[in-house]
Design a protein around this motif. Sequence first.
Motif, PDB file in Angstrom:
ATOM      1  N   UNK A 145       0.805  -1.209   0.000  1.00  0.00           N
ATOM      2  CA  UNK A 145       0.000   0.000   0.000  1.00  0.00           C
ATOM      3  C   UNK A 145       0.842   1.264   0.000  1.00  0.00           C
ATOM      4  N   UNK A 146       1.949   1.252   0.748  1.00  0.00           N
ATOM      5  CA  UNK A 146       2.835   2.418   0.768  1.00  0.00           C
ATOM      6  C   UNK A 146       3.468   2.646  -0.598  1.00  0.00           C
ATOM      7  N   UNK A 147       3.931   1.561  -1.219  1.00  0.00           N
ATOM      8  CA  UNK A 147       4.543   1.690  -2.546  1.00  0.00           C
ATOM      9  C   UNK A 147       3.538   2.217  -3.566  1.00  0.00           C
ATOM     10  N   UNK A 148       2.327   1.668  -3.552  1.00  0.00           N
ATOM     11  CA  UNK A 148       1.308   2.103  -4.520  1.00  0.00           C
ATOM     12  C   UNK A 148       0.870   3.535  -4.235  1.00  0.00           C
ATOM     13  N   UNK A 149       0.744   3.892  -2.960  1.00  0.00           N
ATOM     14  CA  UNK A 149       0.354   5.257  -2.624  1.00  0.00           C
ATOM     15  C   UNK A 149       1.367   6.275  -3.102  1.00  0.00           C
ATOM     16  N   UNK A 150       2.652   5.956  -2.948  1.00  0.00           N
ATOM     17  CA  UNK A 150       3.702   6.848  -3.455  1.00  0.00           C
ATOM     18  C   UNK A 150       3.696   6.868  -4.982  1.00  0.00           C
ATOM     19  N   UNK A 151       3.448   5.692  -5.582  1.00  0.00           N
ATOM     20  CA  UNK A 151       3.427   5.613  -7.039  1.00  0.00           C
ATOM     21  C   UNK A 151       2.308   6.470  -7.628  1.00  0.00           C
ATOM     22  N   UNK A 152       1.196   6.611  -6.924  1.00  0.00           N
ATOM     23  CA  UNK A 152       0.100   7.437  -7.429  1.00  0.00           C
ATOM     24  C   UNK A 152       0.500   8.903  -7.548  1.00  0.00           C
ATOM     25  N   UNK A 153       1.509   9.313  -6.797  1.00  0.00           N
ATOM     26  CA  UNK A 153       1.976  10.699  -6.857  1.00  0.00           C
ATOM     27  C   UNK A 153       3.223  10.840  -7.713  1.00  0.00           C
ATOM     28  N   UNK A 154       3.583   9.764  -8.418  1.00  0.00           N
ATOM     29  CA  UNK A 154       4.797   9.799  -9.230  1.00  0.00           C
ATOM     30  C   UNK A 154       4.656  10.796 -10.381  1.00  0.00           C
ATOM     31  N   UNK A 155       5.782  11.397 -10.771  1.00  0.00           N
ATOM     32  CA  UNK A 155       5.798  12.293 -11.920  1.00  0.00           C
ATOM     33  C   UNK A 155       5.770  11.515 -13.237  1.00  0.00           C
ATOM     34  N   UNK A 156       6.001  10.206 -13.152  1.00  0.00           N
ATOM     35  CA  UNK A 156       5.921   9.359 -14.339  1.00  0.00           C
ATOM     36  C   UNK A 156       4.452   9.063 -14.634  1.00  0.00           C
ATOM     37  N   UNK A 157       3.977   9.489 -15.804  1.00  0.00           N
ATOM     38  CA  UNK A 157       2.560   9.354 -16.128  1.00  0.00           C
ATOM     39  C   UNK A 157       2.102   7.902 -16.094  1.00  0.00           C
ATOM     40  N   UNK A 158       2.889   6.999 -16.670  1.00  0.00           N
ATOM     41  CA  UNK A 158       2.492   5.596 -16.757  1.00  0.00           C
ATOM     42  C   UNK A 158       2.410   4.961 -15.373  1.00  0.00           C
ATOM     43  N   UNK A 159       3.403   5.211 -14.521  1.00  0.00           N
ATOM     44  CA  UNK A 159       3.404   4.642 -13.167  1.00  0.00           C
ATOM     45  C   UNK A 159       2.201   5.140 -12.380  1.00  0.00           C
ATOM     46  N   UNK A 160       1.930   6.432 -12.452  1.00  0.00           N
ATOM     47  CA  UNK A 160       0.803   6.996 -11.713  1.00  0.00           C
ATOM     48  C   UNK A 160      -0.522   6.433 -12.199  1.00  0.00           C
ATOM     49  N   UNK A 161      -0.676   6.246 -13.513  1.00  0.00           N
ATOM     50  CA  UNK A 161      -1.942   5.725 -14.040  1.00  0.00           C
ATOM     51  C   UNK A 161      -2.130   4.252 -13.706  1.00  0.00           C
ATOM     52  N   UNK A 162      -1.063   3.479 -13.783  1.00  0.00           N
ATOM     53  CA  UNK A 162      -1.171   2.060 -13.412  1.00  0.00           C
ATOM     54  C   UNK A 162      -1.555   1.911 -11.943  1.00  0.00           C
ATOM     55  N   UNK A 163      -0.960   2.730 -11.078  1.00  0.00           N
ATOM     56  CA  UNK A 163      -1.315   2.691  -9.660  1.00  0.00           C
ATOM     57  C   UNK A 163      -2.770   3.087  -9.458  1.00  0.00           C
ATOM     58  N   UNK A 164      -3.252   4.075 -10.201  1.00  0.00           N
ATOM     59  CA  UNK A 164      -4.651   4.502 -10.072  1.00  0.00           C
ATOM     60  C   UNK A 164      -5.607   3.407 -10.525  1.00  0.00           C
ATOM     61  N   UNK A 165      -5.262   2.730 -11.627  1.00  0.00           N
ATOM     62  CA  UNK A 165      -6.116   1.642 -12.119  1.00  0.00           C
ATOM     63  C   UNK A 165      -6.183   0.517 -11.086  1.00  0.00           C
ATOM     64  N   UNK A 166      -5.041   0.176 -10.508  1.00  0.00           N
ATOM     65  CA  UNK A 166      -5.013  -0.878  -9.476  1.00  0.00           C
ATOM     66  C   UNK A 166      -5.909  -0.505  -8.300  1.00  0.00           C
ATOM     67  N   UNK A 167      -5.784   0.723  -7.813  1.00  0.00           N
ATOM     68  CA  UNK A 167      -6.559   1.152  -6.649  1.00  0.00           C
ATOM     69  C   UNK A 167      -8.054   1.120  -6.954  1.00  0.00           C
ATOM     70  N   UNK A 168      -8.447   1.688  -8.081  1.00  0.00           N
ATOM     71  CA  UNK A 168      -9.874   1.744  -8.415  1.00  0.00           C
ATOM     72  C   UNK A 168     -10.451   0.351  -8.651  1.00  0.00           C
ATOM     73  N   UNK A 169      -9.687  -0.512  -9.293  1.00  0.00           N
ATOM     74  CA  UNK A 169     -10.182  -1.859  -9.581  1.00  0.00           C
ATOM     75  C   UNK A 169     -10.370  -2.658  -8.298  1.00  0.00           C
TER      76      UNK A 169
END
Length: 384
Positions: free
Chosen positions: A98-122
Motif C-alpha cells: 500500500x505504501x509503494x502504490x500510494x507513493x506511485x500514485x503521486x509519481x511524476x511518471x505518467x504511466x506509473x501513476x496511471x497504473x497505480x490509479x487503475x489498481x486502486x480503483x479496480x
Amino acid sequence: MSRLSWSNPSVRSAVYQAVALAAVAGLAWFLVSNTLANLAARNISSGFGFLGREAGFAIGEAPIRYDPQDTYARAILVGLLNTLRVAAAGIVLATILGTVVGIARLSRNWLVARLASVYVELMRNTPLLLQLFLWYALITETLPPARQALELLPGVFLSNRGIKLPLPADHPGFDLAAAGFALAVVLALALAHWMRRRQQHSGDVRPIAHWVVALLVGLPLAGWLAGGAPVQLDVPHLQGFGFIGGATLTPEFTALLFGLVIYTAAFIAEVVRAGIQSVNRGQWEAAESLGLRRGKVLRLVVLPQALRVIIPPVTSQYLNLTKNSSLAVAIGYPDIVSIANTTLNQTGQAIEGVLIIMAAYLAVSLTISVLMNLYNRRMALVER
C-alpha cells in the motif's frame, strides 16, 4: 439543598445516566433469562463445558500439533492461531504494498501513476469475496498437479496443492540462530530508540543502518556457528501423488493471504497518498532547496510528517483486514470462524460458539488498536 435541585444540570445528567444504565441492565437480564429459559425448555444444555470434550474432526492446516482426539478447546486454539497467522502476514505485506502504490500514485511518471490509479480503483470497487474466489480458482485450476509440479528453485515446488518449501532440519544450531535473530531485532529496535532520543536532545544525527545490518546478520550467524553450523535441510520430495517433507503454503492460505493483501493495500494506498498530500508544499520546496533528492525529501521530511495523518486511518484498515479474514470459510481455510462453525454444528452450542468467535475478534482488534494508539501517541506533535 439547591445542589440537589432538578434545575441543577449535574443532577439531571446523573439521573439520566442512571436511568439509561438501568434500562440497559434490565434489557440484558431479560435477554439472558429468556434465552436460558428457552434452552432449558428444549433440553439444550448451555455453558462452555463442551470445550473439554474430544473434537473428533481433523484440521487440514495446523500451526501446532493437533489430532482429532484432542479437545474442542485445542481445535479452536488452532483456528485462532491460523487467523492470527494470516492477519499478521497480511498486515505487514499490505502495509508495504500500500505504501509503494500510494507513493506511485503521486509519481511524476505518467504511466506509473496511471497504473497505480487503475489498481486502486479496480481493487477497491470489487467485492473481496469475489476476489478470494478468483485467486483460489486461479491457484487450483490453472496450476499443474503435484506430479507435474513446477520447480521454481531447488527444493521449491509450485502446484495446485500449494507451494512446497524446504525447512531447516530439527537441530539446535537452527534454534540458536532463530534466537539470535530475535535478540538482534530487539537490540536493533532499542538502538533506533536510543539514537532517536539522542537526536532530539543534541541534534546529532548518526547513521545506524550498518549497525542494524551487523546485528541482524551477526547474531544469527553466531548462534548458528555455536550450534555446530548445521547445513541439513528438510527438502520436500514427491512420493505417490503428493509431496512429503518441508513446509507447505496451501492454496487456501495463499489465496486468502493474497486476496487480503491486494484488497487492503488499495485502501492503504489512498491513505498514504492523502497523508503525503496533507504536508505543505513548502516542505518539499525547502528540502529541495537544500540539495536533497526527491527520494530523500520523501523519506526524511515528508513521510515523518505525513505519518501523523496516516496512522489513524491505517489502523482502521488493519482492523478491517483482520475481520475480513473471516471470509476464509468461503474457500476452506480453517480459521477461527470455520472451526467454531464445525464445533457448534457437532455440539449444538450455537450461542457459545458465536460468543467465542466474537470474543476472539474483539481481543485481536483491541490489541491492534492499543498497539497502534501507542505508536500514534509517540508520533504525535508535543505541544509546549
